[in-house]
Design a protein around this motif. Structure first.
Motif, PDB file in Angstrom:
ATOM      1  N   ARG A 146      -2.924 -12.157 -96.712  1.00 47.25           N
ATOM      2  CA  ARG A 146      -2.557 -12.229 -97.904  1.00 47.25           C
ATOM      3  C   ARG A 146      -3.798 -11.402 -98.919  1.00 47.25           C
ATOM      4  NH1 ARG A 146       1.499 -15.789 -99.639  1.00 47.25           N
ATOM      5  NH2 ARG A 146       2.914 -16.578 -97.793  1.00 47.25           N
ATOM      6  N   ARG A 147      -5.066 -11.995 -98.562  1.00 45.11           N
ATOM      7  CA  ARG A 147      -6.275 -11.771 -99.466  1.00 45.11           C
ATOM      8  C   ARG A 147      -6.564 -10.289 -99.267  1.00 45.11           C
ATOM      9  NH1 ARG A 147      -9.932 -16.221-100.640  1.00 45.11           N
ATOM     10  NH2 ARG A 147      -8.746 -18.297-100.225  1.00 45.11           N
ATOM     11  N   VAL A 148      -6.376  -9.666 -97.882  1.00 46.74           N
ATOM     12  CA  VAL A 148      -6.693  -8.017 -97.873  1.00 46.74           C
ATOM     13  C   VAL A 148      -5.557  -7.286 -98.402  1.00 46.74           C
ATOM     14  CG1 VAL A 148      -8.473  -8.880 -96.122  1.00 46.74           C
ATOM     15  CG2 VAL A 148      -6.119  -8.039 -95.540  1.00 46.74           C
ATOM     16  N   GLY A 149      -4.416  -7.864 -98.220  1.00 48.22           N
ATOM     17  CA  GLY A 149      -3.129  -7.101 -98.892  1.00 48.22           C
ATOM     18  C   GLY A 149      -2.566  -6.069 -97.961  1.00 48.22           C
ATOM     19  N   PRO A 150      -1.687  -5.145 -98.320  1.00 46.65           N
ATOM     20  CA  PRO A 150      -1.098  -4.158 -97.483  1.00 46.65           C
ATOM     21  C   PRO A 150      -1.807  -3.150 -96.924  1.00 46.65           C
ATOM     22  CG  PRO A 150      -0.270  -4.146 -99.694  1.00 46.65           C
ATOM     23  CD  PRO A 150      -0.974  -5.407 -99.650  1.00 46.65           C
ATOM     24  N   THR A 151      -2.956  -2.964 -97.882  1.00 54.16           N
ATOM     25  CA  THR A 151      -3.715  -1.901 -97.357  1.00 54.16           C
ATOM     26  C   THR A 151      -4.864  -2.288 -96.237  1.00 54.16           C
ATOM     27  OG1 THR A 151      -5.239  -2.141 -99.306  1.00 54.16           O
ATOM     28  CG2 THR A 151      -3.466  -0.576 -99.318  1.00 54.16           C
ATOM     29  N   GLY A 152      -4.903  -3.653 -96.015  1.00 55.30           N
ATOM     30  CA  GLY A 152      -6.215  -4.230 -95.207  1.00 55.30           C
ATOM     31  C   GLY A 152      -5.331  -4.700 -93.893  1.00 55.30           C
ATOM     32  N   ARG A 153      -5.971  -5.177 -92.869  1.00 55.88           N
ATOM     33  CA  ARG A 153      -5.387  -5.648 -91.665  1.00 55.88           C
ATOM     34  C   ARG A 153      -6.401  -6.908 -91.318  1.00 55.88           C
ATOM     35  NH1 ARG A 153      -1.624  -3.834 -88.957  1.00 55.88           N
ATOM     36  NH2 ARG A 153      -1.210  -4.312 -86.656  1.00 55.88           N
ATOM     37  N   ALA A 154      -5.481  -8.028 -90.529  1.00 55.20           N
ATOM     38  CA  ALA A 154      -5.975  -9.164 -90.134  1.00 55.20           C
ATOM     39  C   ALA A 154      -5.642  -9.255 -88.851  1.00 55.20           C
ATOM     40  CB  ALA A 154      -5.558 -10.473 -90.750  1.00 55.20           C
ATOM     41  N   TYR A 155      -6.602  -9.456 -88.071  1.00 53.99           N
ATOM     42  CA  TYR A 155      -6.814  -9.628 -86.447  1.00 53.99           C
ATOM     43  C   TYR A 155      -6.967 -10.891 -86.108  1.00 53.99           C
ATOM     44  CZ  TYR A 155      -7.358  -4.458 -86.169  1.00 53.99           C
ATOM     45  OH  TYR A 155      -7.278  -2.957 -86.566  1.00 53.99           O
TER      46      TYR A 155
END
Length: 253
Positions: free
Chosen positions: A97-106
């Protein structure tokens, strides 16, 4: 790795697998299902209510940590973040949620049951910018210079090879990347034996480094700007702490 180390890792894996199954069946877990006593020092109570309320109940129930690393890491839009020992996925989903659609969480976890729970939680949350990986935090299955931020919630202290964890964390970070983790850290005056007396390996305590050992380990891996700040006491001489550090912009691989 020694037979003793493998044995400890398997003990951790079994307890966290049981925790995942318990949550899947509708229960809650904290640092393993039992005999660890659940209190305000661990678990989902360390997250703000508005954060907990945005997530699937199963992700909140499976929170096993000692802090809220997504808050201490100061994640920004578009960043790539890796959660070591992602469990039921609470920190990965908050990070996404914090990094948004242009980010990614692994999310990285070694327990099949936790990974299955995390994938189900991501689907319930409608998170599309997340990816869960199976592996150990001592051998991260990502290429070098992959992520901007590494987070972890009361997991590094469980590792039987912390120098490998620090080296691998450094490797996968981009130059200029950072870590923002919560972990259990011991007073410098406590011996390894005294730390062990305060809890077992899967009770989130016994494997803790001292403040000096933690700093030295990060420095040996190449990190700079190291800050280790205790937040609350979890046992006599043992503290939940926020750990921050940076990979220099120009440094060895």
């Amino acid at each position: 790795m020694s037979d003793q180390s493998n044995g400890m890792r398997e003990t951790v894996r079994r307890r966290y697998a049981a925790a995942a199954v318990k949550v899947t069946e509708g229960g809650t877990a904290c640092c393993g299902p039992q005999p660890v006593e659940i209190d305000e020092n661990f678990g989902s109570t360390l997250y703000a209510a508005d954060e907990r309320d945005t997530l699937p109940a199963e992700a909140v129930a499976a929170s096993l940590g000692c802090g809220n690393p997504t808050a201490v890491a100061e994640l920004r839009e578009g960043e790539r973040v890796l959660d070591l020992g992602s469990g039921g996925g609470i920190d990965v989903l908050l990070s996404a949620r914090r990094v948004g659609p242009t980010g990614r969480a692994y999310g990285l976890d070694m327990t099949d049951e936790m990974l299955a729970l995390a994938v189900a939680n991501a689907a319930k949350a409608g998170a599309t910018n997340v990816e869960f990986l199976k592996g150990t935090i001592e051998a991260i299955p990502l290429p070098a210079h992959t992520v901007d931020v590494v987070i972890s919630n009361c997991v590094i202290n469980l590792s039987v090879d912390k120098p490998a964890v620090f080296a691998e964390t450094f490797r996968v970070l981009k130059p200029g990347g950072r870590i923002g983790v919560t972990d259990i850290v011991a007073d410098d005056t406590l011996t390894v034996e005294q730390r062990g007396e305060r809890g077992d390996y899967v009770g989130c305590i016994a494997g803790a480094l001292s403040f000096a050992e933690y700093r030295a380990g990060l420095e040996a891996a190449g990190f700079t700007g190291i800050e280790i700040t205790p937040t609350h006491t979890v046992a006599d001489g043992m503290h939940s702490a926020i750990v921050r550090a940076h990979r220099p912009t120009t440094s060895h691989t």
